[in-house]
Design a protein around this motif. Sequence first.
Motif, mmCIF file in Angstrom:
data_model
loop_
_atom_site.group_PDB
_atom_site.id
_atom_site.type_symbol
_atom_site.label_atom_id
_atom_site.label_comp_id
_atom_site.label_asym_id
_atom_site.label_seq_id
_atom_site.Cartn_x
_atom_site.Cartn_y
_atom_site.Cartn_z
ATOM 1 N N ILE A 84 0.840 -1.202 0.000
ATOM 2 C CA ILE A 84 0.000 0.000 0.000
ATOM 3 C C ILE A 84 0.873 1.250 0.000
ATOM 4 C CG2 ILE A 84 -1.596 1.362 1.420
ATOM 5 C CD1 ILE A 84 -2.812 -1.369 2.321
ATOM 6 N N ALA A 85 1.906 1.246 0.836
ATOM 7 C CA ALA A 85 2.798 2.406 0.936
ATOM 8 C C ALA A 85 3.524 2.669 -0.375
ATOM 9 C CB ALA A 85 3.800 2.190 2.066
ATOM 10 N N ALA A 209 -5.654 1.652 4.142
ATOM 11 C CA ALA A 209 -6.227 0.697 5.102
ATOM 12 C C ALA A 209 -6.162 -0.712 4.515
ATOM 13 C CB ALA A 209 -7.671 1.056 5.429
ATOM 14 N N HIS A 210 -5.450 -1.623 5.180
ATOM 15 C CA HIS A 210 -5.401 -2.998 4.671
ATOM 16 C C HIS A 210 -6.763 -3.668 4.848
ATOM 17 C CE1 HIS A 210 -5.021 -4.883 8.694
ATOM 18 N NE2 HIS A 210 -4.248 -3.868 8.993
ATOM 19 N N VAL A 232 -7.037 2.956 -0.581
ATOM 20 C CA VAL A 232 -5.929 2.097 -0.993
ATOM 21 C C VAL A 232 -5.842 0.944 0.007
ATOM 22 C CG1 VAL A 232 -3.517 1.998 -1.700
ATOM 23 C CG2 VAL A 232 -4.750 4.175 -1.791
ATOM 24 N N THR A 233 -6.118 -0.248 -0.482
ATOM 25 C CA THR A 233 -6.140 -1.430 0.374
ATOM 26 C C THR A 233 -5.281 -2.520 -0.277
ATOM 27 O OG1 THR A 233 -7.600 -2.947 1.584
ATOM 28 C CG2 THR A 233 -8.295 -2.295 -0.633
ATOM 29 N N ASP A 234 -5.497 -3.788 0.066
ATOM 30 C CA ASP A 234 -4.684 -4.862 -0.507
ATOM 31 C C ASP A 234 -5.549 -5.897 -1.201
ATOM 32 O OD1 ASP A 234 -5.064 -7.317 1.465
ATOM 33 O OD2 ASP A 234 -4.850 -5.541 2.725
ATOM 34 N N GLY A 235 -4.906 -6.879 -1.813
ATOM 35 C CA GLY A 235 -5.606 -7.857 -2.625
ATOM 36 C C GLY A 235 -6.543 -8.762 -1.880
ATOM 37 N N ALA A 236 -6.459 -8.802 -0.552
ATOM 38 C CA ALA A 236 -7.351 -9.647 0.234
ATOM 39 C C ALA A 236 -8.735 -9.032 0.429
ATOM 40 C CB ALA A 236 -6.725 -9.948 1.595
ATOM 41 N N ALA A 237 -8.916 -7.791 0.007
ATOM 42 C CA ALA A 237 -10.227 -7.140 0.139
ATOM 43 C C ALA A 237 -11.260 -7.910 -0.685
ATOM 44 C CB ALA A 237 -10.145 -5.698 -0.330
ATOM 45 N N VAL A 253 -8.252 1.056 -4.823
ATOM 46 C CA VAL A 253 -7.019 0.480 -5.360
ATOM 47 C C VAL A 253 -6.618 -0.680 -4.468
ATOM 48 C CG1 VAL A 253 -4.555 0.891 -5.752
ATOM 49 C CG2 VAL A 253 -6.223 2.643 -6.372
ATOM 50 N N ARG A 254 -6.341 -1.830 -5.081
ATOM 51 C CA ARG A 254 -5.904 -3.003 -4.323
ATOM 52 C C ARG A 254 -4.454 -3.308 -4.682
ATOM 53 N NH1 ARG A 254 -10.763 -7.245 -5.159
ATOM 54 N NH2 ARG A 254 -10.471 -6.599 -7.331
ATOM 55 N N ALA A 255 -3.567 -3.027 -3.769
ATOM 56 C CA ALA A 255 -2.138 -3.228 -3.989
ATOM 57 C C ALA A 255 -1.736 -4.612 -3.510
ATOM 58 C CB ALA A 255 -1.341 -2.156 -3.234
ATOM 59 N N GLU A 256 -1.081 -5.383 -4.369
ATOM 60 C CA GLU A 256 -0.643 -6.716 -3.991
ATOM 61 C C GLU A 256 0.676 -6.645 -3.226
ATOM 62 O OE1 GLU A 256 -2.321 -9.340 -4.253
ATOM 63 O OE2 GLU A 256 -3.946 -8.671 -5.578
ATOM 64 N N PRO A 257 0.905 -7.584 -2.291
ATOM 65 C CA PRO A 257 2.161 -7.594 -1.540
ATOM 66 C C PRO A 257 3.370 -7.608 -2.452
ATOM 67 C CG PRO A 257 0.608 -9.093 -0.533
ATOM 68 C CD PRO A 257 -0.019 -8.623 -1.827
ATOM 69 N N VAL A 258 4.369 -6.834 -2.087
ATOM 70 C CA VAL A 258 5.583 -6.692 -2.890
ATOM 71 C C VAL A 258 6.263 -8.024 -3.102
ATOM 72 C CG1 VAL A 258 7.886 -5.637 -2.936
ATOM 73 C CG2 VAL A 258 5.925 -4.346 -2.073
ATOM 74 N N GLU A 259 6.264 -8.880 -2.084
ATOM 75 C CA GLU A 259 6.973 -10.148 -2.160
ATOM 76 C C GLU A 259 6.410 -11.057 -3.246
ATOM 77 O OE1 GLU A 259 7.497 -8.312 1.718
ATOM 78 O OE2 GLU A 259 5.759 -8.776 0.479
ATOM 79 N N GLU A 260 5.121 -10.871 -3.581
ATOM 80 C CA GLU A 260 4.479 -11.755 -4.543
ATOM 81 C C GLU A 260 4.618 -11.267 -5.976
ATOM 82 O OE1 GLU A 260 0.450 -12.447 -3.526
ATOM 83 O OE2 GLU A 260 0.894 -13.029 -1.472
#
Length: 269
Positions: A84-85, A209-210, A232-237, A253-260
């Motif tokens: 998200i950041a 907000a995640h 701005v949240t993440d892909g688990a929404a 906006v759903r931001a996926e974790p960087v590691e993935e």
Amino acid sequence: MPSNGSQARREEILRLATTTGLASVEELSQHFGVTASTIRRDLARLTADGRLARTYGGAMALTAHPETSLRQRTGEAYGQKRAIARWAAAQVQPGESVLLDAGSTVGALAHELRTVKDLTVATTGLTALHELADVETVHVECLGGTLRPVSQAFVGPLTEAALERMTFDRVFLSADGVTADNGICEAELRQTRLKELMARRATHIYVLAHAAKLGRAPFHAWAALPSGWTLVTDGAASPAEVEKFTARGVRVVRAEPVEELGPESAAAR
């Protein structure tokens, strides 16, 4: 029967968890000068007695502050907050003036902004101040006021008075919970009033907000936001939860974790 020393240590653990959020096994082990195994046994006993709630790597208080401290929140949903950041930081252009709220996700954003040139940042959060204090290319304004220790944030009339003298290209807000109907949920009215004022001073409004915070209403203080803001949240929404926001005209906006998928992976709906 436990020794008096063990009982005294457990009472002190409970006090620290209640007042400061100091409740990780590593921190407590260092604080008391005992092994991690000893601390785990103490936490297990306090949990069995119904005085603490176990969390990953430590515990948190059940009483006093229903609001978890910034220290406790920092390690939660780390990958999601980082993604998200990074997405949020990519929206900021050199030469802009941005306003940063307090909170762990916004603190992660402050870290990402260290490389932006010719940037002005005003903030109410100590985390953002610490992240940017040594960056020569970022001009930092502190919106001082009354410090809330649990959130490491400034609030109150002095903060609001400083805010009235500035405008911003973008504002990035945190949330304990966020709903499509009511906006941002926080522990107290001083926080929600300040967030509303912050939103009024910026051209572009983002709430970071995640997914676990969507649809949550842990408290009874709310900040209503003007139309056209971005969540701005993440892909688990969940799609159902996202639809509630988009139906209200909120960009999600759903931001996926960087590691993935890497730092540039974000899907806008």
